[in-house]
Design a protein around this motif. Sequence first.
Motif, PDB file in Angstrom:
ATOM      1  N   CYS A 278     -22.730 -20.037 -25.266  1.00 15.46           N
ATOM      2  CA  CYS A 278     -23.210 -18.663 -25.056  1.00 15.46           C
ATOM      3  C   CYS A 278     -22.162 -17.660 -25.504  1.00 15.46           C
ATOM      4  CB  CYS A 278     -23.517 -18.421 -23.577  1.00 15.46           C
ATOM      5  SG  CYS A 278     -24.932 -19.335 -22.951  1.00 15.46           S
TER       6      CYS A 278
ATOM      7  N   THR B 127     -27.924 -23.822 -28.183  1.00 13.22           N
ATOM      8  CA  THR B 127     -27.723 -25.188 -27.707  1.00 13.22           C
ATOM      9  C   THR B 127     -28.592 -26.163 -28.500  1.00 13.22           C
ATOM     10  OG1 THR B 127     -29.502 -25.427 -26.060  1.00 13.22           O
ATOM     11  CG2 THR B 127     -27.559 -24.138 -25.395  1.00 13.22           C
TER      12      THR B 127
ATOM     13  N   SER C  65     -31.217 -23.978 -23.788  1.00 10.73           N
ATOM     14  CA  SER C  65     -31.053 -22.554 -24.100  1.00 10.73           C
ATOM     15  C   SER C  65     -31.788 -21.690 -23.080  1.00 10.73           C
ATOM     16  CB  SER C  65     -31.537 -22.261 -25.517  1.00 10.73           C
ATOM     17  OG  SER C  65     -30.665 -22.821 -26.476  1.00 10.73           O
TER      18      SER C  65
END
Length: 257
Positions: free
Chosen positions: A178, A190, A196
């Motif tokens: 992130c 991800t 995600s």
Amino acid sequence: MHRSHNVSDTNPRNHDIPGPSLDGLTGGSWSEAEKLALSCRILAREGHSETLAGQVTVRQADGSFLTTPLAHAFGEIRAQSVIRIDDSLRVLEGRGVPNPAVRFHLWVYRRRPDVNCVIHTHPPYVSALSMTGEPLQIAHMDATPFFDDCAFLPEWPGLPIADVEGEIISAALGQKRCVLLANHGFLAATPTIEESLYLSVLIERAARNQLVAQSAYGRLKLVDPALAKESHDFLLQRSIVNASFAMFARQLPQEGA
């Protein structure tokens, strides 16, 4: 105080839990378009869809990408709404056009072959935290999935619709899952849609808790780094991520993906 426990108590692999189900439907039976649509509606319920800002993309094996059409709120998205585009933002399947800000997602995919789903939104608390000039702090157990895994871009590079913004944001993300974007929002990148989405829900709650605590006390007591790392690894197990995704999905009106 010394913390004693058996090795089996701290090894995340010994805590694996069964895969989730949704009314008898296992998470693995959803198509990627269905998971993308569910993610959008979960994000809408969590307050991530106040404006047209925000995009979800999913990389496909053939190099194309699933995304949503411009000018559709996250809460409106169903599997049949999803469009497929190429790396020039040309529509290959579906109706509508992609959000032009999807261009900066492509920079992330180019730099990160491990990433298959990117989510970017401007939820209220993340947006408020982004205005303070401070990074996300790991001061609560629920924030530990971001321990040493949430980058910070301290200067807003401008509206992310050109290649230069994509280059800056993807460089700031680096190898982390992130990034908090100052004066902007956040990005989760991800290997899976489930992960995600999971991090997108958690980061808004972490930002809320940080702002509330700072407004009340002016300072934070950070989590011990060694314990934060242990918690990070445990809470990002695939079984926990997938179970959380299914839990979020069960809270939506049962009208199909």
